[in-house]
Design a protein around this motif. Sequence first.
Motif, PDB file in Angstrom:
ATOM      1  N   LYS A 119       0.829  -1.205   0.000  1.00 21.98           N
ATOM      2  CA  LYS A 119       0.000   0.000   0.000  1.00 21.98           C
ATOM      3  C   LYS A 119       0.866   1.259   0.000  1.00 21.98           C
ATOM      4  CE  LYS A 119      -3.610   0.057   2.776  1.00 21.98           C
ATOM      5  NZ  LYS A 119      -4.473  -0.189   3.968  1.00 21.98           N
ATOM      6  N   VAL A 122       1.999   1.786  -3.461  1.00 20.48           N
ATOM      7  CA  VAL A 122       0.965   2.421  -4.291  1.00 20.48           C
ATOM      8  C   VAL A 122       1.014   3.931  -4.091  1.00 20.48           C
ATOM      9  CG1 VAL A 122      -1.518   2.722  -4.645  1.00 20.48           C
ATOM     10  CG2 VAL A 122      -0.590   0.426  -4.342  1.00 20.48           C
ATOM     11  N   HIS A 126       1.870   6.849  -6.742  1.00 17.91           N
ATOM     12  CA  HIS A 126       1.005   8.012  -6.992  1.00 17.91           C
ATOM     13  C   HIS A 126       1.840   9.296  -7.021  1.00 17.91           C
ATOM     14  CE1 HIS A 126      -2.160  10.963  -6.776  1.00 17.91           C
ATOM     15  NE2 HIS A 126      -1.644  11.412  -5.654  1.00 17.91           N
ATOM     16  N   PHE A 139      -0.004   0.580 -11.469  1.00 17.34           N
ATOM     17  CA  PHE A 139      -0.967   0.818 -10.388  1.00 17.34           C
ATOM     18  C   PHE A 139      -1.816  -0.423 -10.139  1.00 17.34           C
ATOM     19  CE2 PHE A 139      -0.188   5.331 -11.322  1.00 17.34           C
ATOM     20  CZ  PHE A 139      -0.052   5.814 -10.032  1.00 17.34           C
ATOM     21  N   THR A 142       0.275  -3.146  -8.385  1.00 15.05           N
ATOM     22  CA  THR A 142       0.639  -2.849  -6.998  1.00 15.05           C
ATOM     23  C   THR A 142      -0.576  -2.891  -6.080  1.00 15.05           C
ATOM     24  OG1 THR A 142       2.363  -1.425  -7.944  1.00 15.05           O
ATOM     25  CG2 THR A 142       2.024  -1.300  -5.568  1.00 15.05           C
ATOM     26  N   HIS A 143      -1.705  -2.368  -6.532  1.00 12.59           N
ATOM     27  CA  HIS A 143      -2.945  -2.469  -5.747  1.00 12.59           C
ATOM     28  C   HIS A 143      -3.311  -3.945  -5.529  1.00 12.59           C
ATOM     29  CE1 HIS A 143      -4.740   1.557  -5.243  1.00 12.59           C
ATOM     30  NE2 HIS A 143      -4.166   1.865  -6.396  1.00 12.59           N
TER      31      HIS A 143
END
Length: 184
Positions: A119, A122, A126, A139, A142-143
């Motif tokens: 997390k 992520v 960002h 993204f 990784t999520h």
Amino acid sequence: MKKDMRYLCYPYMRESASTVDFEIRTDSMTTRIGQAVSLVKKNANLITVYDHLMELLPMAYHLNGSVRGKLAIEEQDLARLSDIYDLYLEVVHEQITQFLLPQGSDAACALHVCRSEAKKSVRALHKVSLERDVPKILFDYTHLLANVFFVMAVFVNHLEEVQEIPFQSKSYPMRKPKNEEEKK
């Protein structure tokens, strides 16, 4: 005079770009995956988890280099990670219908730490995306990786007969289903 590399732990450390923070964060996640590997390896019942973690270990480093270097996460990698998620979800889907405290066996706790590191990765990704284009697949991967670690942790607790502990937030009340259809 040649620079003595013993005084440099990472060549990009002084860069101001968020790419460095992402790389350090994913390196931390990869290290935590290695730690989880050492814990699940001790239990013969967790061989599937061990095998999956050994598969994910190099993938975390591929993720690490995919922002600064060549994109190393491909659609088939995302599909494979999704298959891994589905495998664990099939077993634990009823246990994860509510928020759970991150606790349990040593191996499950290590997987919860991996989830948290994913997390953070992520979030670092960002920050990179505010400075440069980041492919959507990074993204997504990784999520999903964070979610895989979560279902793995719950799966490990399930196999080791450790009871999950639901968490009821005082800050964010959970909406209760109005009817039987919403419960599904």
